[in-house]
Design an enzyme around this catalytic site. Sequence first.
Site, PDB file in Angstrom:
ATOM      1  N   HIS A 897       2.255  -9.194  11.342  1.00 21.34           N
ATOM      2  CA  HIS A 897       2.284  -8.862   9.917  1.00 21.34           C
ATOM      3  C   HIS A 897       1.875 -10.133   9.172  1.00 21.34           C
ATOM      4  O   HIS A 897       2.676 -11.062   9.018  1.00 21.34           O
ATOM      5  CB  HIS A 897       3.680  -8.399   9.495  1.00 21.34           C
ATOM      6  CG  HIS A 897       4.178  -7.210  10.270  1.00 21.34           C
ATOM      7  ND1 HIS A 897       3.736  -5.936  10.038  1.00 21.34           N
ATOM      8  CD2 HIS A 897       5.062  -7.124  11.293  1.00 21.34           C
ATOM      9  CE1 HIS A 897       4.336  -5.096  10.880  1.00 21.34           C
ATOM     10  NE2 HIS A 897       5.147  -5.795  11.657  1.00 21.34           N
ATOM     11  N   THR A 898       0.613 -10.172   8.728  1.00 19.65           N
ATOM     12  CA  THR A 898       0.084 -11.411   8.162  1.00 19.65           C
ATOM     13  C   THR A 898       0.777 -11.809   6.868  1.00 19.65           C
ATOM     14  O   THR A 898       0.849 -12.997   6.552  1.00 19.65           O
ATOM     15  CB  THR A 898      -1.426 -11.271   7.908  1.00 19.65           C
ATOM     16  OG1 THR A 898      -1.657 -10.152   7.056  1.00 19.65           O
ATOM     17  CG2 THR A 898      -2.175 -11.077   9.205  1.00 19.65           C
ATOM     18  N   CYS A 899       1.273 -10.826   6.101  1.00 24.29           N
ATOM     19  CA  CYS A 899       1.904 -11.203   4.836  1.00 24.29           C
ATOM     20  C   CYS A 899       3.253 -11.883   5.063  1.00 24.29           C
ATOM     21  O   CYS A 899       3.797 -12.518   4.157  1.00 24.29           O
ATOM     22  CB  CYS A 899       2.068  -9.991   3.921  1.00 24.29           C
ATOM     23  SG  CYS A 899       2.785  -8.565   4.724  1.00 24.29           S
ATOM     24  N   PHE A 900       3.816 -11.749   6.290  1.00 17.35           N
ATOM     25  CA  PHE A 900       5.079 -12.424   6.604  1.00 17.35           C
ATOM     26  C   PHE A 900       4.888 -13.544   7.630  1.00 17.35           C
ATOM     27  O   PHE A 900       5.857 -14.164   8.052  1.00 17.35           O
ATOM     28  CB  PHE A 900       6.097 -11.419   7.161  1.00 17.35           C
ATOM     29  CG  PHE A 900       6.409 -10.286   6.232  1.00 17.35           C
ATOM     30  CD1 PHE A 900       7.185 -10.489   5.100  1.00 17.35           C
ATOM     31  CD2 PHE A 900       5.917  -9.017   6.465  1.00 17.35           C
ATOM     32  CE1 PHE A 900       7.468  -9.435   4.234  1.00 17.35           C
ATOM     33  CE2 PHE A 900       6.195  -7.964   5.613  1.00 17.35           C
ATOM     34  CZ  PHE A 900       6.976  -8.172   4.487  1.00 17.35           C
TER      35      PHE A 900
END
Length: 932
Positions: A897-900
Amino acid sequence: MISPARKRHTTQRELNAWLDRNKLKAFRRNFVLAGIDNLDTVVYLEVSQNREFHMLPKDKLEHIQHCINQLRNSHVLKRWLKERQLSSDEYFSRLQHHKIDSLNSLAAISEDVLQEVTGNDLKMNDYLKIKEGIAELLETDFHMDTMKQLNFLRSNSFNFKGSAVALSAVIVSLITGIIMLLTYNLWGQARTIPTAKTAIFDFFTGKYPAPQYCTVQWDWTEPQPVGKTMTFSIKFFQKNGKPYPVSNADNLLVEILHHGVKVAAVMEVGGTEANTVNVARVSFTVHRAGEYQISVMIGGRHIKGSPFKKQFDAGPIDASKTGFMNFSSTVVCIAGSSHPLTIETRDAFGNLAAYRADQNNYFRIRVRESGSNNKYVPATQIFYDPTHKQLTMHIRMERVGCYQAVVSYGDSKLKNGEFNILVISADDAACVHKNMAKKSQIWYEARLVAYNHEFLDKAKKVFIYISPKQLTVKEFYLKIIGKKLYTYRLCPSTKFYFNGFNNQYEAPVFTIDDGAQPPVVLAAKDRSIIAATFTNFLLKNIGGSETFQDKQTFFNHEVRHLHSKRNHENVSIKIDRSRLLYTSYKATKNFDISEWCKNFEVTFLGEEGQDWGGLKREWFEVLCTELFDPNGSKLFMRFSDSSQGLVHPSCHRSQDLKLKYFEFAGKIVGKCLYESALGGSYRQLVKARFSRSFLAQLIGLRVHYKYFETDDPELYKTKICFIENNNIDDMDLTFSEEEYSTSGQLVKVVDLLPNGSKLAVTDKNKLRYLDILSQYRLVSLVREEVEYFLKGLNELIPDNLLSMFDENELELLMCGTGNYSISDFKLHHSVCGTTPTFNKVLDWFWTVVASFTEEQMAKLLQFTTGCSQLPPGGFMELNPKFQLTAAPTFNTLPTAHTCFNQLCLPDYDSMEQLHKLLLIAINEGNQGFGMA
């Protein structure tokens, strides 16, 4: 006795040879007029102060002085050796062999090299003389500048510390020499130097580690396949034969090299039990096949048998790493003719692996007809070349048409084993061959059936024009007035999809989609000729293969060829550090393309230093920081306050930052790509972390709302995800965007569509709203900035070469891979999950990652964070931290999960399984494109 005339002739011959060696023969007259007739007088020459050299260009003067400085360094080193009553010519020759040609480099000599240089001196007199001399240099914070060198050469001596120090050095030398002589005479063994912690009594009694008595026990038999963690034990013994209790305080070095590259290893030293106090255990993971060199040293000496050589073989063939050479997503065949497809067989770690066919593991091809999905079985023959580990699959298709093929090994599909086969007749093949030879555009009649996923009530009659650069769809009014409807570049992002046969128009149907404009559906009787011509032009444009490595090689070749007629001679630019951006822009403002192709020789005002490449690299690095860091020039911005945020062109720049600065930034990036294409020491990477939507615009891809995930993760988490995953009929949302000031006041409302503020967003049209929002926020607001950046970039690098890559590949091409520290990674990460099973997976993860190449680390970062580059402060500045999380699955691909900045690791039954699936995950979707 040598006559004066013969001596003068010899010295002149030596001078001429030195001039020739350094390419200075053209300046021999200058040397003669300056009174220089032998090498001994050359070393005193300062060309900047001699009027005979004043008329020469600056770069020539700097080169001459550089050669003189090198000669002076050599003379000083020879004199220094001679003062210590060493054979100056013999030792100077040995030192030169190890690229030590000055006192400054001698002061940094390693113990191994020193021992090798003095290897013939069994009594160690010369070894001790050089060692004492180096100690004096280091203790006096020694550095030989020009003035010291000249004084030393003129005075024939150099007093480092005074007579008291000299006397103490003589005493220490005498005592040490007596001890070493006694040691040699008493035991008659190869010399062994005790470590600094060894007491004199221990030395005489033999209570120190003796390398010649140490042994190694290997925990495996040869040959072993790659993919395993190998362990060996080293047992240390004293001179008296008793076990030596080894510890971290000992000068113990274990170095494992594979083809000159250091392999990560873990070492456990000593133990609490009596039988382990003298044991060090070393573990390392083997991923690359071939010979490994293992050196074990203690106290600066190799143990008996070191360096050891160990051989590892490739593992079994792995389908996820095995693939076609010169891959093309559409293979054009002639009906009834055999067509060869070459496969390179590799194991799970990318090593070339041997092919051994059996009933469970063999290569096979499955073919189905496009549109009908009917199964088709082509005639197939397989030939294997064991020398090059290559397998050639010959297929023969008898029936004209378009087919979808899947090649597998066993039950697993090859990494690029899915492609289209376009089978054409011999007459159509001749037509395609003529098309390739024509210099004018080729055109074919077609029907426009659908546009932007909506079918037309009545198909339009259109014409498809194909050239080596583009494919254009036109319609004509009154049969003479042409109008362009759609234009597609011939690049990998333009894809053909084959949709079967349309009975209404009695023609096969196909879709064209380039990722930048809505797809179109066409029906044409000559579909196969159109697609085959397109494919051949495309492969010609990208060098014949669609893999990233092949495209990069072709890109570099084409860039060099494009600028081959432009001279790469030096051009000087002067830069003021205090006004870095302005003076850099001003210094290059009037440069044409030929001057941008020259080798920049940088001088920083008010600073000494000649640019032999280092100052240019420094200039590129600090200038990229100034241009692309939001805290620098303000040309670029982040969508969040996080230092990890990717940079995007800023539409809110100050008035003094004109659009010309974006053009300058584009030229700097183009210059870096050009220098990298030249290869070798010229290679220059762009120090920046660009947003994915900006990179997409550089290669002409259509920007959509999924780019928010990497570019503006806060907006993605708080708004985009909610709209995408929930029913929004009651949200009172319209096709408009509100803009606020920094103080939070509403400034204006922007309609994303005509009268958009009156058009409601519903659950049916919400994805269209998100795409239009992404176009506004990521594209429209910075349209001018991107256009000027591209204008500068395309002066050096044409857009047709850039468009060969997708946005991830473009980042790797421009920015390369960074330097990644595993220790920094371990210090600055977080873990979610504490079960014993997950702890075991974490241990495997760190062992696997320690063996990653820089390219693999870049892909791991790209997979987890959305960018292959780290912030300037490394892993510490990632926000949120890189998080390793347990996933509730078993033996499946890791997810992210790139946003995290979150990497989710499932449970695995072995480290090999983790390694294999992690590599598949980070490589998935990074290479090539497909026609389907």
